[in-house]
Design a protein around this motif. Structure first.
Motif, PDB file in Angstrom:
ATOM      1  N   GLY A   1      54.595  80.810  78.766  1.00 52.09           N
ATOM      2  CA  GLY A   1      55.196  79.629  79.227  1.00 52.09           C
ATOM      3  C   GLY A   1      55.909  78.853  78.235  1.00 52.09           C
ATOM      4  N   ALA A   2      56.248  79.442  76.953  1.00 53.50           N
ATOM      5  CA  ALA A   2      56.982  78.623  75.847  1.00 53.50           C
ATOM      6  C   ALA A   2      58.346  78.429  76.283  1.00 53.50           C
ATOM      7  CB  ALA A   2      56.917  79.864  74.581  1.00 53.50           C
ATOM      8  N   HIS A   3      59.029  79.115  77.284  1.00 54.12           N
ATOM      9  CA  HIS A   3      60.416  78.688  77.212  1.00 54.12           C
ATOM     10  C   HIS A   3      60.212  77.398  78.091  1.00 54.12           C
ATOM     11  CE1 HIS A   3      62.184  82.958  77.091  1.00 54.12           C
ATOM     12  NE2 HIS A   3      62.024  82.573  76.206  1.00 54.12           N
ATOM     13  N   GLY A   4      59.432  77.344  79.261  1.00 54.37           N
ATOM     14  CA  GLY A   4      59.288  75.902  79.757  1.00 54.37           C
ATOM     15  C   GLY A   4      59.001  74.908  79.078  1.00 54.37           C
ATOM     16  N   PHE A   5      58.078  75.231  78.222  1.00 53.91           N
ATOM     17  CA  PHE A   5      57.643  73.859  76.960  1.00 53.91           C
ATOM     18  C   PHE A   5      58.845  73.404  76.354  1.00 53.91           C
ATOM     19  CE2 PHE A   5      55.795  72.507  73.263  1.00 53.91           C
ATOM     20  CZ  PHE A   5      54.869  71.473  73.766  1.00 53.91           C
ATOM     21  N   ALA A   6      59.614  74.526  75.745  1.00 52.73           N
ATOM     22  CA  ALA A   6      60.792  74.293  75.191  1.00 52.73           C
ATOM     23  C   ALA A   6      61.789  73.620  75.875  1.00 52.73           C
ATOM     24  CB  ALA A   6      61.245  75.460  74.329  1.00 52.73           C
ATOM     25  N   LEU A   7      62.173  73.979  76.859  1.00 53.22           N
ATOM     26  CA  LEU A   7      63.212  73.533  77.667  1.00 53.22           C
ATOM     27  C   LEU A   7      62.851  72.059  78.274  1.00 53.22           C
ATOM     28  CD1 LEU A   7      64.311  76.413  80.167  1.00 53.22           C
ATOM     29  CD2 LEU A   7      65.733  75.459  78.124  1.00 53.22           C
ATOM     30  N   ALA A   8      61.695  71.697  78.453  1.00 50.78           N
ATOM     31  CA  ALA A   8      61.205  70.486  78.706  1.00 50.78           C
ATOM     32  C   ALA A   8      61.572  69.398  77.524  1.00 50.78           C
ATOM     33  CB  ALA A   8      59.727  70.426  79.239  1.00 50.78           C
ATOM     34  N   ASN A   9      61.324  69.893  76.281  1.00 49.95           N
ATOM     35  CA  ASN A   9      61.582  69.253  75.249  1.00 49.95           C
ATOM     36  C   ASN A   9      62.806  68.814  75.026  1.00 49.95           C
ATOM     37  OD1 ASN A   9      58.840  68.204  73.325  1.00 49.95           O
ATOM     38  ND2 ASN A   9      58.489  70.263  73.842  1.00 49.95           N
ATOM     39  N   ALA A  10      63.641  69.888  75.176  1.00 51.49           N
ATOM     40  CA  ALA A  10      65.096  69.809  75.002  1.00 51.49           C
ATOM     41  C   ALA A  10      65.711  68.750  76.018  1.00 51.49           C
ATOM     42  CB  ALA A  10      65.868  71.181  75.146  1.00 51.49           C
ATOM     43  N   ALA A  11      65.100  68.750  77.180  1.00 51.09           N
ATOM     44  CA  ALA A  11      65.738  67.718  78.283  1.00 51.09           C
ATOM     45  C   ALA A  11      65.332  66.335  77.805  1.00 51.09           C
ATOM     46  CB  ALA A  11      65.008  68.118  79.559  1.00 51.09           C
ATOM     47  N   LEU A  12      64.032  66.210  77.404  1.00 48.92           N
ATOM     48  CA  LEU A  12      63.654  64.959  76.896  1.00 48.92           C
ATOM     49  C   LEU A  12      64.370  64.388  75.879  1.00 48.92           C
ATOM     50  CD1 LEU A  12      59.873  65.490  77.338  1.00 48.92           C
ATOM     51  CD2 LEU A  12      61.313  63.933  78.674  1.00 48.92           C
ATOM     52  N   GLN A  13      64.755  65.085  74.761  1.00 50.23           N
ATOM     53  CA  GLN A  13      65.625  64.882  73.743  1.00 50.23           C
ATOM     54  C   GLN A  13      67.056  64.459  74.087  1.00 50.23           C
ATOM     55  OE1 GLN A  13      64.463  64.246  70.653  1.00 50.23           O
ATOM     56  NE2 GLN A  13      62.469  64.597  71.400  1.00 50.23           N
ATOM     57  N   ALA A  14      67.553  65.261  75.142  1.00 45.89           N
ATOM     58  CA  ALA A  14      68.635  64.923  75.641  1.00 45.89           C
ATOM     59  C   ALA A  14      68.946  63.516  76.515  1.00 45.89           C
ATOM     60  CB  ALA A  14      68.997  65.768  76.628  1.00 45.89           C
ATOM     61  N   ILE A  15      67.887  63.074  77.165  1.00 46.10           N
ATOM     62  CA  ILE A  15      67.675  61.754  77.651  1.00 46.10           C
ATOM     63  C   ILE A  15      67.716  60.685  76.598  1.00 46.10           C
ATOM     64  CG2 ILE A  15      66.176  60.238  78.994  1.00 46.10           C
ATOM     65  CD1 ILE A  15      65.288  62.594  80.517  1.00 46.10           C
ATOM     66  N   LEU A  16      66.734  60.965  75.380  1.00 42.53           N
ATOM     67  CA  LEU A  16      67.120  59.857  74.358  1.00 42.53           C
ATOM     68  C   LEU A  16      68.418  60.031  73.586  1.00 42.53           C
ATOM     69  CD1 LEU A  16      63.586  60.894  72.799  1.00 42.53           C
ATOM     70  CD2 LEU A  16      64.222  58.787  73.723  1.00 42.53           C
ATOM     71  N   VAL A  17      69.026  61.091  73.571  1.00 40.88           N
ATOM     72  CA  VAL A  17      70.466  61.084  72.925  1.00 40.88           C
ATOM     73  C   VAL A  17      71.169  60.183  73.761  1.00 40.88           C
ATOM     74  CG1 VAL A  17      72.275  62.348  72.500  1.00 40.88           C
ATOM     75  CG2 VAL A  17      70.145  63.196  71.784  1.00 40.88           C
ATOM     76  N   GLY A  18      71.175  60.288  75.319  1.00 39.04           N
ATOM     77  CA  GLY A  18      71.948  59.513  76.074  1.00 39.04           C
ATOM     78  C   GLY A  18      71.772  57.939  76.046  1.00 39.04           C
ATOM     79  N   LEU A  19      70.415  57.620  75.966  1.00 45.34           N
ATOM     80  CA  LEU A  19      70.149  56.279  75.677  1.00 45.34           C
ATOM     81  C   LEU A  19      70.690  55.746  74.501  1.00 45.34           C
ATOM     82  CD1 LEU A  19      66.466  56.295  77.023  1.00 45.34           C
ATOM     83  CD2 LEU A  19      68.206  55.163  78.194  1.00 45.34           C
ATOM     84  N   TYR A  20      70.398  56.155  73.340  1.00 43.06           N
ATOM     85  CA  TYR A  20      70.888  55.911  72.087  1.00 43.06           C
ATOM     86  C   TYR A  20      72.364  55.906  71.807  1.00 43.06           C
ATOM     87  CZ  TYR A  20      66.249  55.112  69.846  1.00 43.06           C
ATOM     88  OH  TYR A  20      65.065  54.567  69.469  1.00 43.06           O
ATOM     89  N   GLY A  21      72.980  57.019  72.505  1.00 40.14           N
ATOM     90  CA  GLY A  21      74.411  56.879  72.596  1.00 40.14           C
ATOM     91  C   GLY A  21      75.197  55.737  73.425  1.00 40.14           C
ATOM     92  N   TYR A  22      74.447  55.179  74.445  1.00 41.79           N
ATOM     93  CA  TYR A  22      74.969  54.324  75.345  1.00 41.79           C
ATOM     94  C   TYR A  22      74.792  52.972  74.636  1.00 41.79           C
ATOM     95  CZ  TYR A  22      75.658  51.557  79.432  1.00 41.79           C
ATOM     96  OH  TYR A  22      76.147  50.265  80.538  1.00 41.79           O
ATOM     97  N   ALA A  23      73.458  52.723  73.884  1.00 40.46           N
ATOM     98  CA  ALA A  23      73.317  51.748  73.347  1.00 40.46           C
ATOM     99  C   ALA A  23      74.186  51.542  72.195  1.00 40.46           C
ATOM    100  CB  ALA A  23      71.853  51.812  72.810  1.00 40.46           C
ATOM    101  N   ARG A  24      74.564  52.697  71.588  1.00 39.29           N
ATOM    102  CA  ARG A  24      75.534  52.503  70.440  1.00 39.29           C
ATOM    103  C   ARG A  24      77.088  52.155  70.834  1.00 39.29           C
ATOM    104  NH1 ARG A  24      79.434  55.909  67.838  1.00 39.29           N
ATOM    105  NH2 ARG A  24      79.622  55.618  65.475  1.00 39.29           N
ATOM    106  N   ARG A  25      77.526  52.567  71.891  1.00 41.51           N
ATOM    107  CA  ARG A  25      78.771  52.204  72.418  1.00 41.51           C
ATOM    108  C   ARG A  25      78.716  50.800  72.873  1.00 41.51           C
ATOM    109  NH1 ARG A  25      80.805  54.802  78.142  1.00 41.51           N
ATOM    110  NH2 ARG A  25      79.439  53.216  78.723  1.00 41.51           N
ATOM    111  N   ALA A  26      77.441  50.169  73.373  1.00 42.77           N
ATOM    112  CA  ALA A  26      77.456  48.817  73.715  1.00 42.77           C
ATOM    113  C   ALA A  26      77.241  47.786  72.867  1.00 42.77           C
ATOM    114  CB  ALA A  26      76.204  48.714  74.828  1.00 42.77           C
ATOM    115  N   ALA A  27      77.020  48.271  71.529  1.00 46.17           N
ATOM    116  CA  ALA A  27      76.795  47.483  70.405  1.00 46.17           C
ATOM    117  C   ALA A  27      78.128  47.373  69.734  1.00 46.17           C
ATOM    118  CB  ALA A  27      75.885  47.999  69.483  1.00 46.17           C
ATOM    119  N   ARG A  28      78.825  46.360  70.356  1.00 46.18           N
ATOM    120  CA  ARG A  28      80.236  46.011  69.797  1.00 46.18           C
ATOM    121  C   ARG A  28      80.338  45.213  68.518  1.00 46.18           C
ATOM    122  NH1 ARG A  28      81.559  45.975  75.444  1.00 46.18           N
ATOM    123  NH2 ARG A  28      81.141  43.941  75.535  1.00 46.18           N
ATOM    124  N   ALA A  29      81.415  45.430  67.452  1.00 46.86           N
ATOM    125  CA  ALA A  29      81.222  44.703  66.440  1.00 46.86           C
ATOM    126  C   ALA A  29      82.673  44.027  66.256  1.00 46.86           C
ATOM    127  CB  ALA A  29      81.010  45.468  65.300  1.00 46.86           C
TER     128      ALA A  29
END
Length: 424
Positions: free
Chosen positions: A114-142
């Motif tokens: 089941g290693a593939h499922g475990f790895a893909l789940a982690n990759a998907a979760l990191q992708a969600i975090l990347v999206g959240l921080y990327g959106y926050a970075r764009r929203a933080a205007r200077a």
């Protein structure tokens, strides 16, 4: 709830009060009951040194997923619709992650199972975090602040209106480092799917190393990292209660089997005493401002804040191992001698918890007195000695001895509380 509001930093705005967890954050924490239960079941099925290594190896990514989402919710106001959807997606991904724990690492470490499922789940979760921080970075205007930021001047406000905190450039840099670090970690999880066993485990370890190092790099390289009103100590405490719940469940199962095994009820009672004492030790010295102080008091305090937050990995793992040991000893309550692994899980987990909790309490604003530190270390060593000689005792004797040791420690904690200046 705002449907389109951008993520905004939880600015201190002159206040030093901590914020509190939202209902969605509490819901998110409950999802990890399943992950902790799966980890406990994994260790319960293999109470050997190999089983302990696998348990620890898989506990780290589970803890890190929770920690990563918890810190994002601590950093930003999170009432917007897009965040709710992202966190709900993270919750589902965490459930998928939990479902793969039992088969993530094969007994010989050389088959993928089941290693593939475990790895893909982690990759998907990191992708969600990347999206959240990327959106926050764009929203933080200077210059200026993100829309609807607390303390931001409104159109038509007078010149005496509160000025927006000049932290957006630092916030953009901080979010950019998180995007890069978590993106790299997610890519490594994804790449591990294409690697043969056991080399995929090396990529998992590298992914975790990159992800866990990312906050260090972010806060130690950004010149003036943004300070925010933090409720992370509250979240850490709530997760501690979730893991302690595994011990409570073990007691309930033990009490259920008491009619058929008379000694099960006394063993269950002593395991409950053990859980209650561990709760007492942890929550007797909670400091809700430890993260705020770390963010506003210089680099040395920042490092201490990381030590406090990251040190909870061993606290959580120790509590989970204690719960597994409690359940195993209740199951073997009628035996004259118990399996070595069960006793060591109980006492070793308690010792790890005591040492990690002591280390965490040493970095708060009012650190522990040296006398109390010595008492805790002595109690941890005593617990380890009990575990190493556990095969010589019955489950009843083992749990009674550890419970007695922890009751004495709790009594010392209460006396220290009464004698400490400024306490009631």
């Amino acid at each position: 709830m705002s449907t389109g509001r951008s993520p905004t930093l939880r600015y201190l705005a002159g206040s030093t009060e901590a914020t509190h967890a939202s209902w969605l954050e509490l819901f998110f924490d409950l999802v990890f009951v399943a992950a902790v239960s799966e980890l406990a079941r994994l260790l319960h099925g293999d109470l050997t040194f190999h089983g302990l290594l696998v348990f620890c190896a898989l506990f780290v990514p589970v803890w890190w997923v929770w920690m990563s989402f918890a810190y994002y919710a601590d950093l930003f106001e999170t009432d917007a619709t897009h965040f709710r959807i992202a966190l709900l997606a993270g919750m589902f991904g965490s459930l998928v992650l939990a479902s793969t724990i039992g088969v993530a690492i094969s007994p010989d470490g050389r088959t993928l199972d089941g290693a593939h499922g475990f790895a893909l789940a982690n990759a998907a979760l990191q992708a969600i975090l990347v999206g959240l921080y990327g959106y926050a970075r764009r929203a933080a205007r200077a210059p200026g602040t993100a829309p609807d930021a607390p303390g931001a001047p409104r159109p038509g406000a007078g010149r005496d209106a509160p000025q927006s905190p000049p932290q957006n450039a630092a916030l953009r840099q901080l979010c950019g480092i998180y995007v890069a670090g978590f993106g790299c970690g997610g890519a490594l999880w994804l790449a591990s799917v294409a690697v043969s066993a056991p080399w995929h485990l090396a990529l998992w370890a590298l992914a975790l190393l990159v992800e866990i190092a990312t906050p260090f790099v972010a806060y130690l390289t950004v010149a003036s990292p943004p300070a925010h009103a933090s409720h992370l100590p509250e979240r850490l405490g709530l997760f501690t209660l979730i893991v302690l719940g595994e011990s409570v469940l073990a007691v309930a199962w033990g009490a259920r089997g008491a009619p058929s095994t008379p000694s099960a009820l006394p063993v269950a009672f002593f395991t409950f005493v053990i859980a209650a004492c561990l709760w007492w030790v942890y929550f007797e010295h909670v400091d809700h401002r430890v993260i705020i102080n770390a963010l506003t008091s210089g680099r040395s305090s920042l490092v201490r804040g990381f030590a406090y937050g990251y040190g909870h990995l061993l606290i959580f793992a120790g509590l989970a191992a204690t719960a597994v040991g409690s359940e195993a000893l209740i199951e073997h309550a009628a035996e004259a001698h118990m399996p070595a692994g069960a006793g060591l899980a109980l006492t070793g987990g308690a010792a790890a918890f005591l040492l990690a909790t002591t280390a965490a309490h040493l970095v708060i604003r009012r650190p522990l007195a040296r006398r109390l530190v010595a008492v805790r270390v002595a109690a941890a060593l005593g617990a380890l000695l009990l575990g190493l000689s556990s095969t010589a005792f019955s489950p009843l004797a083992e749990t009674a001895a550890l419970a007695g040791l922890l009751v004495l420690l709790t009594w010392a904690e209460v006396r220290h509380r009464r004698e400490a200046p400024g306490t009631t």
